[in-house]
Every structure is written in structure tokens, then in C-alpha cells.
Design a protein around this motif. Structure first.
Motif, PDB file in Angstrom:
ATOM      1  N   ALA A 192     -12.003  -1.046   6.557  1.00 45.28           N
ATOM      2  CA  ALA A 192     -11.022  -1.627   5.591  1.00 45.28           C
ATOM      3  C   ALA A 192      -9.411  -0.691   6.578  1.00 45.28           C
ATOM      4  O   ALA A 192      -8.017  -0.404   5.457  1.00 45.28           O
ATOM      5  N   ASP A 193      -9.431  -0.649   7.908  1.00 49.50           N
ATOM      6  CA  ASP A 193      -8.190  -0.614   8.707  1.00 49.50           C
ATOM      7  C   ASP A 193      -7.740   0.763   8.113  1.00 49.50           C
ATOM      8  O   ASP A 193      -6.604   0.714   7.456  1.00 49.50           O
ATOM      9  N   PRO A 194      -7.878   1.877   8.401  1.00 44.63           N
ATOM     10  CA  PRO A 194      -7.172   3.210   7.686  1.00 44.63           C
ATOM     11  C   PRO A 194      -6.184   3.509   8.630  1.00 44.63           C
ATOM     12  O   PRO A 194      -5.917   3.020   9.389  1.00 44.63           O
ATOM     13  N   CYS A 208       1.422 -12.440   7.661  1.00 40.08           N
ATOM     14  CA  CYS A 208       1.394 -10.821   7.623  1.00 40.08           C
ATOM     15  C   CYS A 208       2.485 -10.087   7.895  1.00 40.08           C
ATOM     16  O   CYS A 208       2.768  -9.104   7.956  1.00 40.08           O
ATOM     17  N   MET A 209       3.510 -10.773   6.792  1.00 40.27           N
ATOM     18  CA  MET A 209       4.611 -10.261   7.026  1.00 40.27           C
ATOM     19  C   MET A 209       4.939 -10.093   4.516  1.00 40.27           C
ATOM     20  O   MET A 209       4.089 -11.020   3.995  1.00 40.27           O
ATOM     21  N   ARG A 210       5.736  -9.744   4.721  1.00 40.75           N
ATOM     22  CA  ARG A 210       6.501  -9.335   3.095  1.00 40.75           C
ATOM     23  C   ARG A 210       7.722 -10.695   2.938  1.00 40.75           C
ATOM     24  O   ARG A 210       8.677  -9.594   4.174  1.00 40.75           O
ATOM     25  N   LEU A 211       8.363 -11.388   2.555  1.00 38.26           N
ATOM     26  CA  LEU A 211       9.408 -12.414   2.924  1.00 38.26           C
ATOM     27  C   LEU A 211      10.148 -12.578   1.232  1.00 38.26           C
ATOM     28  O   LEU A 211       9.172 -13.094   0.581  1.00 38.26           O
ATOM     29  N   SER A 264       0.771  -1.698  -0.148  1.00 38.30           N
ATOM     30  CA  SER A 264      -0.072  -0.481  -0.282  1.00 38.30           C
ATOM     31  C   SER A 264       0.582   1.164  -0.545  1.00 38.30           C
ATOM     32  O   SER A 264       0.557   1.958  -0.574  1.00 38.30           O
ATOM     33  N   LEU A 265       2.056   1.470   0.811  1.00 38.30           N
ATOM     34  CA  LEU A 265       2.944   2.447   0.890  1.00 38.30           C
ATOM     35  C   LEU A 265       3.467   2.813  -0.771  1.00 38.30           C
ATOM     36  O   LEU A 265       2.924   4.015  -1.065  1.00 38.30           O
ATOM     37  N   ALA A 266       4.037   1.612  -1.088  1.00 39.86           N
ATOM     38  CA  ALA A 266       4.274   1.744  -2.837  1.00 39.86           C
ATOM     39  C   ALA A 266       3.645   2.625  -3.639  1.00 39.86           C
ATOM     40  O   ALA A 266       3.736   3.089  -4.790  1.00 39.86           O
ATOM     41  N   PHE A 282      -0.423 -15.711  -2.590  1.00 42.65           N
ATOM     42  CA  PHE A 282      -1.688 -15.580  -3.294  1.00 42.65           C
ATOM     43  C   PHE A 282      -3.005 -14.860  -3.436  1.00 42.65           C
ATOM     44  O   PHE A 282      -3.311 -14.132  -4.240  1.00 42.65           O
ATOM     45  N   ARG A 283      -2.381 -13.211  -2.691  1.00 43.14           N
ATOM     46  CA  ARG A 283      -2.588 -11.793  -3.308  1.00 43.14           C
ATOM     47  C   ARG A 283      -2.899 -11.948  -4.660  1.00 43.14           C
ATOM     48  O   ARG A 283      -3.516 -10.829  -5.508  1.00 43.14           O
ATOM     49  N   GLN A 284      -1.924 -12.443  -5.439  1.00 44.16           N
ATOM     50  CA  GLN A 284      -1.029 -11.631  -6.490  1.00 44.16           C
ATOM     51  C   GLN A 284      -1.460 -12.853  -7.412  1.00 44.16           C
ATOM     52  O   GLN A 284      -1.231 -12.734  -8.929  1.00 44.16           O
ATOM     53  N   ASP A 329       8.900  -6.049   4.855  1.00 44.33           N
ATOM     54  CA  ASP A 329       7.958  -5.525   6.288  1.00 44.33           C
ATOM     55  C   ASP A 329       6.456  -6.306   6.957  1.00 44.33           C
ATOM     56  O   ASP A 329       6.665  -7.700   6.329  1.00 44.33           O
ATOM     57  N   PHE A 330       6.085  -6.083   7.376  1.00 45.35           N
ATOM     58  CA  PHE A 330       5.309  -7.013   8.824  1.00 45.35           C
ATOM     59  C   PHE A 330       4.368  -6.334   9.284  1.00 45.35           C
ATOM     60  O   PHE A 330       4.027  -5.092   9.341  1.00 45.35           O
ATOM     61  N   LYS A 331       3.394  -6.770   9.766  1.00 45.23           N
ATOM     62  CA  LYS A 331       2.024  -6.423  10.748  1.00 45.23           C
ATOM     63  C   LYS A 331       1.391  -6.714  11.840  1.00 45.23           C
ATOM     64  O   LYS A 331       1.996  -7.993  11.781  1.00 45.23           O
TER      65      LYS A 331
END
Ligand code: UDP
Length: 238
Positions: free
Chosen positions: A128-130, A198-201, A100-102, A215-217, A175-177
Motif C-alpha cells: 500500500a505504497d508506504p 491524483c490531486m486535491r483541488l 493521510s497526513l491529516a 468519489f473516495r468520500q 496536494d498532488f502526487k
């Protein structure tokens, strides 16, 4: 410890009460969701894999003095955790530009940030978690500035431990949440799971995505990637 009634069912977990007041049982489900649950999927054994990955991560964090809710992993896809009252914020830490930041800043994925970035999002599925600022959080009374400062410091400490742990496994922590809550003694501790959901690796050499973005993409090999993350982490810590 005895599993009692179901008290909460989320997208990827079920929470049960136990015969101990301060202790809950967290069961990891095989489901996968993305885009605020608009996209749904699953694979057999995913709950167990995420539970095992979370277990390795919590053990490493404990070794490094990070206070969290994990007590023990009681069976394949179940762990015992301290009961907490969740602070209604998703705490995101970013090392590399993605997601979302990109999109928000019109940048391409992969740019290494000048320094790790901590962001807060208000936990509310209907909204949607603003993204929320410190001032918005304190004006709404969700928590105070001293707590936010503590969350930022703790999130960066967790990031440091995880970055090292994943590097040993040949993975970049993009990143991670995570989330924090107050336990029965009112201590603020890391809560919720920490897993490839909940993270990107990304693979250190090839930048191959090894997390929920597969999965998302619709990149395929979701199950294989989660398994590989687990196996690499296991080797890294042994
Ligand atoms: N994330 C999460 N749950 C959410 C939103 C984000 O676990 O509800 C994780 C996500 O997997 C990524 C990081 O937080 O590792 C940052 O996510 P981002 O803000 O880029 O949102 P996305 O584009 O992934 O929805």
C-alpha cells in the motif's frame, strides 16, 4: 505513429508500444479506483476528460520549462509520451493539510502548511505504497541522495507552476502526487498523468472538493466536478 501491443494495464491507464522505440502511447481509462483499488467505479468519458486536463497541465509545465514525458495528445483519450524507466517512488507535494497526513498527525483538513512539503512513498501496491525516508530510499538503493534532492527541487517547481495555473481557475491546489522516470537519454523527467485523480483541488471561495475525494468520500457530482475543472482550466489558459 502506429499503436502496437499493450505492454501494461494499470488502474486508470493502458500503455502501448508504438513503431518508435522511444515513444509510448498512454490511453486513459474511464475507471476510477480508491483505497488501493478496494473501491471501484467509472463514468463514461472520464478517460477523455483526464487526458484533456493532463494535456493542459503538461502544456503549461512545458511553457514554464519543466521537462516531462508528454509529446502530444493524439486523440480523445490517448497521448504520446516518452518512454521512461520509472523511479519507484510516488512524490507527493502538499500545500494544505489533508488526507493521510491529516490522519497521521491527528489534524483537521484545511490548515495551510508553513511551507510546501515534499514526501516520498515507495511504489508497491502489496505494501500500500508506504511512506519512506531519504535514508530508507538510499539504503535500499532505489536512488541516490543527489537524485532525491533534484526530485524535491523539481517537485516544488512543478507545484509553483500548478498553484498559479489552478488559482487562475479559482482552485486551490491542496496536494498532488507525481512520478519521475529516466528517458532514453537518461534525463530525469516528470512521468505519469497529472489529473484530478491524483490531486486535491478545492474551490477558492467555497472549499468545495473538485477531485477524486468526491468519489473516495461518496460526495456525488464526481463527473460534474471533473468537467468543471477542465472547463475552468481551459478558460484560465485561453
Ligand atoms: N495520491 C495518488 N495516488 C496514491 C496516493 C495518493 O494520486 O496512490 C494523491 C492523492 O490524490 C492526493 C495526494 O496524492 O492528492 C496525497 O495523498 P495522501 O497521502 O493524502 O493519501 P490519501 O489519503 O489520498 O490516500
Amino acid at each position: 505513429m502506429q499503436k502496437k501491443e499493450l505492454i501494461y494495464e494499470g488502474k486508470a491507464k493502458r500503455i502501448y508500444s508504438t513503431d518508435q522505440e522511444a515513444c509510448l502511447l498512454m490511453e486513459y481509462k474511464d475507471s476510477l479506483t480508491a483505497f488501493n483499488a478496494l473501491k471501484k467505479g467509472q463514468f463514461l468519458g472520464k478517460g477523455e476528460l483526464n487526458c484533456k486536463i493532463s494535456t493542459l497541465i503538461f502544456a503549461e509545465l512545458k511553457k514554464n520549462g519543466v521537462n516531462h514525458h508528454w509529446l502530444e495528445t493524439s486523440s480523445g483519450n490517448e497521448m504520446l509520451v516518452q518512454k521512461t524507466t520509472i523511479i519507484p517512488l510516488e512524490v507527493v507535494v502538499r500545500n494544505i493539510m489533508a488526507g493521510s497526513l491529516a490522519k497521521k498527525l491527528g489534524r483537521t483538513e484545511g490548515e495551510v502548511l508553513k511551507q510546501p512539503l515534499v514526501e516520498f512513498y515507495y511504489k508497491d501496491d502489496h505494501l500500500a505504497d508506504p511512506f519512506v525516508s531519504d535514508d530508507q530510499i538510499t539504503a535500499m538503493g532505489w536512488t541516490d541522495q543527489a537524485t532525491l534532492d533534484y526530485l524535491k527541487k523539481e517537485a516544488l517547481r512543478i507545484n509553483h507552476v500548478l498553484q498559479n495555473m489552478f488559482l487562475k481557475a479559482g482552485l486551490k491546489l491542496v496536494d498532488f502526487k507525481t512520478e519521475f522516470g529516466r528517458n532514453v537519454k537518461s534525463e530525469i523527467i516528470l512521468s505519469d498523468e497529472i489529473s484530478p485523480d491524483c490531486m486535491r483541488l478545492w474551490d477558492v471561495k467555497t472549499n468545495k472538493k473538485m477531485d477524486k475525494d468526491r468519489f473516495r468520500q461518496d460526495l456525488g457530482e464526481v463527473e460534474e466536478s471533473y468537467l468543471e475543472v477542465y472547463e475552468r482550466l481551459q478558460k484560465g489558459v485561453s
